[in-house]
Design an enzyme around this catalytic site. Sequence first.
Site, mmCIF file in Angstrom:
data_model
loop_
_atom_site.group_PDB
_atom_site.id
_atom_site.type_symbol
_atom_site.label_atom_id
_atom_site.label_comp_id
_atom_site.label_asym_id
_atom_site.label_seq_id
_atom_site.Cartn_x
_atom_site.Cartn_y
_atom_site.Cartn_z
ATOM 1 N N ASP A 1 0.848 -1.187 0.000
ATOM 2 C CA ASP A 1 0.000 0.000 0.000
ATOM 3 C C ASP A 1 0.893 1.250 0.000
ATOM 4 N N CYS B 1 -18.765 -14.236 -6.879
ATOM 5 C CA CYS B 1 -19.839 -13.366 -6.358
ATOM 6 C C CYS B 1 -21.194 -13.872 -6.831
ATOM 7 N N CYS C 1 -24.950 -12.723 -5.890
ATOM 8 C CA CYS C 1 -24.965 -12.014 -4.598
ATOM 9 C C CYS C 1 -24.790 -10.508 -4.796
ATOM 10 N N CYS D 1 -23.166 -6.774 -0.472
ATOM 11 C CA CYS D 1 -22.347 -5.586 -0.166
ATOM 12 C C CYS D 1 -22.974 -4.323 -0.744
ATOM 13 N N CYS E 1 -24.136 -1.176 1.734
ATOM 14 C CA CYS E 1 -23.306 0.038 1.801
ATOM 15 C C CYS E 1 -24.183 1.258 2.126
ATOM 16 N N CYS F 1 -17.384 7.090 -0.026
ATOM 17 C CA CYS F 1 -17.058 5.916 0.806
ATOM 18 C C CYS F 1 -16.640 6.377 2.208
ATOM 19 N N CYS G 1 -14.156 1.674 7.352
ATOM 20 C CA CYS G 1 -15.499 1.073 7.349
ATOM 21 C C CYS G 1 -15.357 -0.367 6.872
ATOM 22 N N CYS H 1 -19.081 -3.473 3.967
ATOM 23 C CA CYS H 1 -19.226 -4.297 2.750
ATOM 24 C C CYS H 1 -18.420 -5.588 2.835
ATOM 25 N N CYS I 1 -20.247 -9.930 3.618
ATOM 26 C CA CYS I 1 -19.872 -10.840 2.526
ATOM 27 C C CYS I 1 -19.906 -12.296 3.008
HETATM 28 C C1 B12 Z 1 -7.114 4.151 -3.113
HETATM 29 C C2 B12 Z 1 -7.369 3.004 -2.157
HETATM 30 C C3 B12 Z 1 -8.522 3.060 -1.390
HETATM 31 C C4 B12 Z 1 -9.628 4.062 -1.655
HETATM 32 C C5 B12 Z 1 -10.425 3.609 -2.909
HETATM 33 C C6 B12 Z 1 -10.839 2.129 -2.825
HETATM 34 C C7 B12 Z 1 -11.118 1.444 -4.121
HETATM 35 N N1 B12 Z 1 -11.815 0.340 -4.035
HETATM 36 O O1 B12 Z 1 -10.701 1.894 -5.185
HETATM 37 C C8 B12 Z 1 -10.423 4.024 -0.313
HETATM 38 C C9 B12 Z 1 -9.880 5.093 0.607
HETATM 39 C C10 B12 Z 1 -11.928 4.201 -0.437
HETATM 40 C C11 B12 Z 1 -10.015 2.651 0.200
HETATM 41 C C12 B12 Z 1 -10.766 1.937 1.105
HETATM 42 C C13 B12 Z 1 -10.408 0.700 1.586
HETATM 43 N N2 B12 Z 1 -9.230 0.070 1.412
HETATM 44 CO CO1 B12 Z 1 -7.930 0.665 0.233
HETATM 45 N N3 B12 Z 1 -6.560 1.013 -1.136
HETATM 46 C C14 B12 Z 1 -6.460 1.930 -2.039
HETATM 47 C C15 B12 Z 1 -5.202 1.691 -2.896
HETATM 48 C C16 B12 Z 1 -4.096 2.642 -2.405
HETATM 49 C C17 B12 Z 1 -5.390 1.853 -4.400
HETATM 50 C C18 B12 Z 1 -6.644 1.140 -4.951
HETATM 51 C C19 B12 Z 1 -6.948 1.574 -6.352
HETATM 52 O O2 B12 Z 1 -6.070 1.622 -7.200
HETATM 53 N N4 B12 Z 1 -8.202 1.934 -6.620
HETATM 54 C C20 B12 Z 1 -8.615 2.346 -7.923
HETATM 55 C C21 B12 Z 1 -9.671 1.357 -8.436
HETATM 56 C C22 B12 Z 1 -10.209 1.833 -9.804
HETATM 57 O O3 B12 Z 1 -8.981 0.151 -8.591
HETATM 58 P P1 B12 Z 1 -9.583 -1.251 -8.130
HETATM 59 O O4 B12 Z 1 -10.428 -1.114 -6.927
HETATM 60 O O5 B12 Z 1 -8.481 -2.225 -8.119
HETATM 61 O O6 B12 Z 1 -10.566 -1.482 -9.354
HETATM 62 C C23 B12 Z 1 -10.243 -2.344 -10.392
HETATM 63 C C24 B12 Z 1 -11.464 -3.212 -10.652
HETATM 64 O O7 B12 Z 1 -12.604 -2.394 -10.545
HETATM 65 C C25 B12 Z 1 -11.166 -3.645 -12.060
HETATM 66 N N5 B12 Z 1 -12.404 -3.784 -12.809
HETATM 67 C C26 B12 Z 1 -13.017 -2.850 -13.513
HETATM 68 N N6 B12 Z 1 -14.112 -3.357 -14.094
HETATM 69 C C27 B12 Z 1 -14.182 -4.652 -13.739
HETATM 70 C C28 B12 Z 1 -15.108 -5.617 -14.047
HETATM 71 C C29 B12 Z 1 -14.956 -6.900 -13.493
HETATM 72 C C30 B12 Z 1 -15.953 -7.920 -13.821
HETATM 73 C C31 B12 Z 1 -13.859 -7.152 -12.624
HETATM 74 C C32 B12 Z 1 -13.688 -8.494 -12.023
HETATM 75 C C33 B12 Z 1 -12.915 -6.163 -12.326
HETATM 76 C C34 B12 Z 1 -13.105 -4.917 -12.900
HETATM 77 O O8 B12 Z 1 -10.374 -2.627 -12.676
HETATM 78 C C35 B12 Z 1 -10.084 -1.621 -11.725
HETATM 79 C C36 B12 Z 1 -8.709 -1.040 -11.988
HETATM 80 O O9 B12 Z 1 -7.699 -1.997 -11.853
HETATM 81 C C37 B12 Z 1 -4.880 0.186 -2.546
HETATM 82 C C38 B12 Z 1 -3.389 -0.169 -2.534
HETATM 83 C C39 B12 Z 1 -2.857 -0.322 -3.942
HETATM 84 N N7 B12 Z 1 -1.718 0.250 -4.207
HETATM 85 O O10 B12 Z 1 -3.476 -0.952 -4.769
HETATM 86 C C40 B12 Z 1 -5.522 -0.001 -1.155
HETATM 87 C C41 B12 Z 1 -6.216 -1.324 -0.879
HETATM 88 C C42 B12 Z 1 -7.107 -1.643 -2.048
HETATM 89 N N8 B12 Z 1 -7.076 -1.011 0.252
HETATM 90 C C43 B12 Z 1 -7.221 -1.970 1.096
HETATM 91 C C44 B12 Z 1 -8.091 -1.946 2.209
HETATM 92 C C45 B12 Z 1 -7.871 -2.989 3.295
HETATM 93 C C46 B12 Z 1 -9.129 -1.000 2.265
HETATM 94 C C47 B12 Z 1 -10.335 -1.005 3.223
HETATM 95 C C48 B12 Z 1 -10.894 -2.383 3.527
HETATM 96 C C49 B12 Z 1 -9.933 -0.263 4.535
HETATM 97 C C50 B12 Z 1 -11.100 -0.042 5.472
HETATM 98 N N9 B12 Z 1 -11.542 -1.043 6.206
HETATM 99 O O11 B12 Z 1 -11.597 1.059 5.578
HETATM 100 C C51 B12 Z 1 -11.346 -0.135 2.424
HETATM 101 C C52 B12 Z 1 -12.214 -0.995 1.489
HETATM 102 C C53 B12 Z 1 -13.236 -0.184 0.739
HETATM 103 C C54 B12 Z 1 -13.629 -0.889 -0.548
HETATM 104 N N10 B12 Z 1 -14.781 -1.529 -0.575
HETATM 105 O O12 B12 Z 1 -12.841 -0.855 -1.515
HETATM 106 C C55 B12 Z 1 -6.411 -3.200 0.709
HETATM 107 C C56 B12 Z 1 -7.379 -4.250 0.120
HETATM 108 C C57 B12 Z 1 -7.003 -5.705 0.432
HETATM 109 C C58 B12 Z 1 -7.990 -6.653 -0.206
HETATM 110 N N11 B12 Z 1 -8.165 -7.817 0.384
HETATM 111 O O13 B12 Z 1 -8.586 -6.367 -1.215
HETATM 112 C C59 B12 Z 1 -5.400 -2.570 -0.359
HETATM 113 C C60 B12 Z 1 -5.036 -3.503 -1.513
HETATM 114 C C61 B12 Z 1 -4.141 -2.159 0.441
HETATM 115 C C62 B12 Z 1 -3.249 -3.359 0.764
HETATM 116 N N12 B12 Z 1 -2.043 -3.401 0.250
HETATM 117 O O14 B12 Z 1 -3.626 -4.273 1.478
HETATM 118 N N13 B12 Z 1 -8.856 2.226 -0.367
HETATM 119 S S1 SF4 Z 2 -20.997 -9.571 -0.593
HETATM 120 FE FE1 SF4 Z 2 -19.124 -10.651 -1.231
HETATM 121 S S2 SF4 Z 2 -19.852 -12.324 -2.555
HETATM 122 FE FE2 SF4 Z 2 -21.544 -10.879 -2.309
HETATM 123 S S3 SF4 Z 2 -21.338 -9.532 -4.117
HETATM 124 FE FE3 SF4 Z 2 -20.283 -8.543 -2.424
HETATM 125 S S4 SF4 Z 2 -18.181 -9.174 -2.648
HETATM 126 FE FE4 SF4 Z 2 -19.387 -10.590 -3.890
HETATM 127 S S1 SF4 Z 3 -16.207 0.656 2.977
HETATM 128 FE FE1 SF4 Z 3 -17.709 -0.482 1.753
HETATM 129 S S2 SF4 Z 3 -19.676 -0.314 2.848
HETATM 130 FE FE2 SF4 Z 3 -18.278 1.200 3.727
HETATM 131 S S3 SF4 Z 3 -18.854 3.048 2.601
HETATM 132 FE FE3 SF4 Z 3 -17.067 2.137 1.547
HETATM 133 S S4 SF4 Z 3 -17.947 0.824 -0.033
HETATM 134 FE FE4 SF4 Z 3 -19.606 1.348 1.387
#
Ligand code: B12
Ligand code: SF4
Ligand code: SF4
Length: 379
Positions: free
Chosen positions: A135, A190, A193, A196, A200, A216, A243, A246, A250
């Site tokens: 990260d 998924c 389902c 999440c 949210c 978020c 938070c 979500c 799951c």
């Molecule tokens: C910015 C960031 C955030 C932001 C944005 C989150 C997001 N989902 O984008 C915020 C601050 C909201 C956040 C929150 C959280 N984060 Co954060 N975050 C990051 C960070 C630094 C970058 C993520 C990123 O590039 N986002 C941009 C989006 C566009 O990318 P993406 O989510 O990967 O989306 C891809 C998919 O959507 C895919 N896609 C698009 N269309 C489709 C269609 C299909 C069918 C599929 C399959 C895929 C797909 O393409 C996109 C681009 O690659 C990473 C670390 C890193 N360097 O990667 C940690 C990271 C994702 N975070 C992490 C964590 C733990 C969290 C939280 C759980 C913390 C918390 N409890 O509050 C929450 C989870 C919220 C959530 N539901 O995502 C962990 C996740 C671990 C895991 N098991 O997934 C990471 C990987 C850090 C780490 N090294 O452990 N985070």
């Molecule tokens: S709750 Fe878990 S299994 Fe259900 S849609 Fe969300 S990520 Fe997928």
């Molecule tokens: S962490 Fe998940 S449930 Fe919480 S606000 Fe962000 S997307 Fe929604």
Amino acid sequence: MRNSNTFDMISDLSWTNGFCLAGITDISPPESFSKFANWINSGAHGTMTYLQNQPGFAIRQAPENIVAGARSILFLAARYPKSEFPSENSPLNGIISSYAWGEDYHQVLRRRAQNLVDELTSYSRKSIQTRITIDSAPVLEKPLAQRAGLGWQGRNTCLISPNCGSFFFIIGIFLDVELEPSPVFDADYCGKCRKCVDACPTGCIQPDRTIDARRCISYLSIEHKGSIPRDLRPLMGNWIFGCDICQNVCPWNQRVDNIDVMPEFLPENNSSSTPDLFKLLAVQPAEFSKTYRLSPIKRCKRVGLLRNAAVALGNSQSPAAVPVLENILKTEIEPVIRSHSAWALGRINTTKARQVLSDSLNHELEESVASEIRQALAN
Ligand code: B12
Ligand code: SF4
Ligand code: SF4
């Protein structure tokens, strides 16, 4: 390293260093970079400008630039506790996301990953150039870890493993050694389902499997500085750092337990997971630095944490919170904490709360706070 036993050896070393999953991928660009670029262009990243700035933006498309000569990436997963709280948890206690209950994951995981690298080097008997990312570097960690076989990106966008659920961190180790890639995780469990999406509170999970970070709670409570948009404050409930909603709903997280969670991530006591909001609002700068020195919570600074605590007290709608919020309006030096406390008093809205608001309007010098007080009284 093309020996058929190499991956087994790496897997064993990962396990003995506390990691629950390991997988290898090559250094080619992530297939979903264009989706990341679209997400940035749509503005969904809010004020996280570090995601759009160069050279990081371009490096996300070219992982080979993370370290000179990189040829493979070893991805690891490190479990942290499930987000479970006592059912009697009071609205006067804040909720901290479970990844932040223990020590700062950056330090813990770097230490453990470095140990793994040292062991790997001594097995291979040659020097290996590596870079560990947790990260902390411009890497699209989830899509690349999926390519390394760790799991799939769920609808909530977290990486989920059928064995470990999603309460884990992702660690990347870039190596200048060519390793056999692991099979890509190409299933999507998924199915139909949508738990999440339905759970949210802010509706920020998008149909294209991205998050509108601007809404978020994780973003609002940790990354977003300054004033939280007023319409989103009631939706934050008592989440004061991150938070987990979500992930909590799951189905893939229901069957996991905390047995192989790294001990550094377990909470010391209840105040690490559900702190008393009255006590939190009394925390002064020196105490904040001391308490959160080794915790990920230091990221949002005292001003962010106390701002969030004020919002949570407003959402509790408890008249018992009025004296604490009154004290903040009289003594707190940070305008953002005062303005969110004014909002909270407006939300509690008892005669006493309104009295406190009117009184503070007479001595409040900061216009942003005075304006919050006026709005709280008007509502
Ligand atoms: C910015 C960031 C955030 C932001 C944005 C989150 C997001 N989902 O984008 C915020 C601050 C909201 C956040 C929150 C959280 N984060 Co954060 N975050 C990051 C960070 C630094 C970058 C993520 C990123 O590039 N986002 C941009 C989006 C566009 O990318 P993406 O989510 O990967 O989306 C891809 C998919 O959507 C895919 N896609 C698009 N269309 C489709 C269609 C299909 C069918 C599929 C399959 C895929 C797909 O393409 C996109 C681009 O690659 C990473 C670390 C890193 N360097 O990667 C940690 C990271 C994702 N975070 C992490 C964590 C733990 C969290 C939280 C759980 C913390 C918390 N409890 O509050 C929450 C989870 C919220 C959530 N539901 O995502 C962990 C996740 C671990 C895991 N098991 O997934 C990471 C990987 C850090 C780490 N090294 O452990 N985070
Ligand atoms: S709750 Fe878990 S299994 Fe259900 S849609 Fe969300 S990520 Fe997928
Ligand atoms: S962490 Fe998940 S449930 Fe919480 S606000 Fe962000 S997307 Fe929604």
